[in-house]
Design an enzyme around this catalytic site. Structure first.
Site, PDB file in Angstrom:
ATOM      1  N   SER A   2       2.956  -2.109  10.428  1.00  0.00           N
ATOM      2  CA  SER A   2       4.399  -2.118  10.729  1.00  0.00           C
ATOM      3  C   SER A   2       5.085  -3.443  10.423  1.00  0.00           C
ATOM      4  CB  SER A   2       4.629  -1.689  12.183  1.00  0.00           C
ATOM      5  OG  SER A   2       4.208  -0.350  12.348  1.00  0.00           O
ATOM      6  N   GLU A  46      -7.262   4.873   7.251  1.00  0.00           N
ATOM      7  CA  GLU A  46      -7.017   6.266   6.893  1.00  0.00           C
ATOM      8  C   GLU A  46      -8.182   6.851   6.102  1.00  0.00           C
ATOM      9  OE1 GLU A  46      -3.154   5.607   5.196  1.00  0.00           O
ATOM     10  OE2 GLU A  46      -2.368   5.203   7.195  1.00  0.00           O
ATOM     11  N   HIS A  95      -9.797   1.191   4.372  1.00  0.00           N
ATOM     12  CA  HIS A  95      -8.566   1.431   5.128  1.00  0.00           C
ATOM     13  C   HIS A  95      -8.851   2.440   6.253  1.00  0.00           C
ATOM     14  CE1 HIS A  95      -4.488   2.658   6.112  1.00  0.00           C
ATOM     15  NE2 HIS A  95      -4.091   1.537   5.537  1.00  0.00           N
ATOM     16  N   GLY A 123       2.147   2.268  10.837  1.00  0.00           N
ATOM     17  CA  GLY A 123       3.143   3.322  10.645  1.00  0.00           C
ATOM     18  C   GLY A 123       3.979   3.642  11.872  1.00  0.00           C
ATOM     19  N   ASN A 176       0.862  -1.180   0.000  1.00  0.00           N
ATOM     20  CA  ASN A 176       0.000   0.000   0.000  1.00  0.00           C
ATOM     21  C   ASN A 176       0.900   1.232   0.000  1.00  0.00           C
ATOM     22  OD1 ASN A 176      -1.875   1.975   0.397  1.00  0.00           O
ATOM     23  ND2 ASN A 176      -2.474   1.349   2.468  1.00  0.00           N
ATOM     24  N   TRP A 177       1.034   1.830  -1.190  1.00  0.00           N
ATOM     25  CA  TRP A 177       1.951   2.971  -1.312  1.00  0.00           C
ATOM     26  C   TRP A 177       1.315   4.288  -0.860  1.00  0.00           C
ATOM     27  CZ3 TRP A 177       4.730   2.014  -6.713  1.00  0.00           C
ATOM     28  CH2 TRP A 177       5.672   1.001  -6.537  1.00  0.00           C
ATOM     29  N   LYS A 178       0.043   4.247  -0.546  1.00  0.00           N
ATOM     30  CA  LYS A 178      -0.656   5.451  -0.063  1.00  0.00           C
ATOM     31  C   LYS A 178      -0.349   6.648  -0.986  1.00  0.00           C
ATOM     32  CE  LYS A 178      -0.311   3.471   4.512  1.00  0.00           C
ATOM     33  NZ  LYS A 178      -0.349   3.680   5.945  1.00  0.00           N
ATOM     34  N   GLY A 212       2.766  -1.143   4.372  1.00  0.00           N
ATOM     35  CA  GLY A 212       2.824   0.275   4.025  1.00  0.00           C
ATOM     36  C   GLY A 212       4.268   0.723   3.860  1.00  0.00           C
ATOM     37  N   GLU A 272      -5.852  -4.824  10.505  1.00  0.00           N
ATOM     38  CA  GLU A 272      -4.888  -3.747  10.716  1.00  0.00           C
ATOM     39  C   GLU A 272      -5.227  -2.995  11.996  1.00  0.00           C
ATOM     40  OE1 GLU A 272      -2.697  -2.591   6.982  1.00  0.00           O
ATOM     41  OE2 GLU A 272      -4.452  -1.319   7.013  1.00  0.00           O
TER      42      GLU A 272
HETATM   43  C1  PEP Z   1      -1.148   0.298   6.179  1.00  0.00           C
HETATM   44  O1  PEP Z   1      -1.401   1.467   6.468  1.00  0.00           O
HETATM   45  O2  PEP Z   1      -1.917  -0.380   5.467  1.00  0.00           O
HETATM   46  C2  PEP Z   1       0.098  -0.264   6.697  1.00  0.00           C
HETATM   47  C3  PEP Z   1       0.168  -1.564   6.806  1.00  0.00           C
HETATM   48  O3  PEP Z   1       1.091   0.611   7.007  1.00  0.00           O
HETATM   49  P1  PEP Z   1       2.502   0.295   7.738  1.00  0.00           P
HETATM   50  O4  PEP Z   1       3.029  -0.985   7.183  1.00  0.00           O
HETATM   51  O5  PEP Z   1       3.351   1.461   7.398  1.00  0.00           O
HETATM   52  O6  PEP Z   1       2.193   0.182   9.192  1.00  0.00           O
END
Ligand code: PEP
Length: 253
Positions: A215, A100, A98, A175, A9-11, A236, A169
């Site tokens: 993470s 976010e 998601h 993050g 997920n490159w956001k 992410g 998640e």
């Molecule tokens: C995400 O936001 O989907 C995610 C998994 O982010 P991260 O790996 O940076 O925690």
């Protein structure tokens, strides 16, 4: 589900040039590496980079996904991108719900409509669920997760062989660099599997998968994917660098 999934997920983190560079490098690294035949690697760039990334990964071991999609098929919906358009852009997957996006006001009802629309287009929805820090502090995590799944899958009738992926998640570890404990991930995945059974009693469970997100990196990936009830990861930060994502991919046997 017999396959494993590693979904990047490159956001909104990379500009177009960076997305092209990372996708090209990953495709090159993977072309030189034998990976498990059951592993599906999916890149989810932002909408602007989708078509360039699609061209780069054509014929490679990488599939394409979008980070969201709208439930209406076409019409006067300024700024929205429909599931049909996502499909046309060569995506096979779409991330939905998601945290976010939920934070920006996306409701369970909207997520439910989006899942329906994604399935109608033959896309595989990756539906994100998970509790916030406050919800966990109050011991509400099980209820939150079950509620999100029941609402997301309400009246959803996938075709017999359509896949649905649920990404667990925990919002409070996304993050942060600090993933959730293994026992907690195992417990949540079992709860999600049970909720899937309750929500889609007639759907063959070999088409439903649970992945973990929050993470994940090359040091902890095996903690999660080696669990019997977790079929992969949504990644992410650690997916933004092709070399690090490649190191994660190589850890999947
Ligand atoms: C995400 O936001 O989907 C995610 C998994 O982010 P991260 O790996 O940076 O925690």
């Amino acid at each position: 589900m017999t396959e494993k999934y590693l979904i990047a997920n490159w956001k909104m983190q990379l500009d177009k040039e960076q997305a092209i560079q990372q996708a090209s490098l990953l495709a090159k690294l993977l072309s030189e590496e034998k990976i498990s035949k059951d592993l599906r690697v999916v890149l989810c760039p932002d909408f602007i980079a989708l078509s360039e990334v699609a061209d780069i990964i054509k014929g490679s071991k990488i599939a394409l996904g979008a980070q969201d999609g709208f439930y209406e098929e076409a019409g006067a919906f300024t700024s929205q991108v429909s599931m049909r358009q996502i499909k046309e852009a060569a995506c096979q997957f779409v991330i939905l719900g998601h945290s976010e996006r939920r934070k920006l006001g996306e409701s369970d009802e909207i997520i439910n409509k989006k899942i329906k629309a994604a399935l109608e287009q033959g896309l595989v929805p990756i539906v994100c669920v998970g509790e916030t820090f406050d919800e966990r502090k109050e011991g509400q995590q099980d209820l939150v997760i079950m509620h999100q799944i029941y609402e997301a899958l309400k009246n959803i009738k996938p075709k017999p062989d359509q896949k649905i992926i649920i990404a667990y998640e925990p919002v409070w570890v996304i993050g942060t660099g600090q993933a959730i404990g293994i026992a907690d991930a195992f417990y949540a995945a079992s709860l999600i599997q049970q909720s899937l059974l309750d929500s889609l009693p007639d759907h063959d469970k070999k088409y439903c998968g649970v992945i973990y997100g929050g993470s994940v990196n090359s040091s902890n990936i095996n903690d999660f994917v080696d669990l019997p009830n977790i079929q992969g990861a949504l990644v992410g930060n650690a997916s933004l660098d092709a070399q690090e994502f490649f190191t994660i991919i190589k850890k999947i046997k």
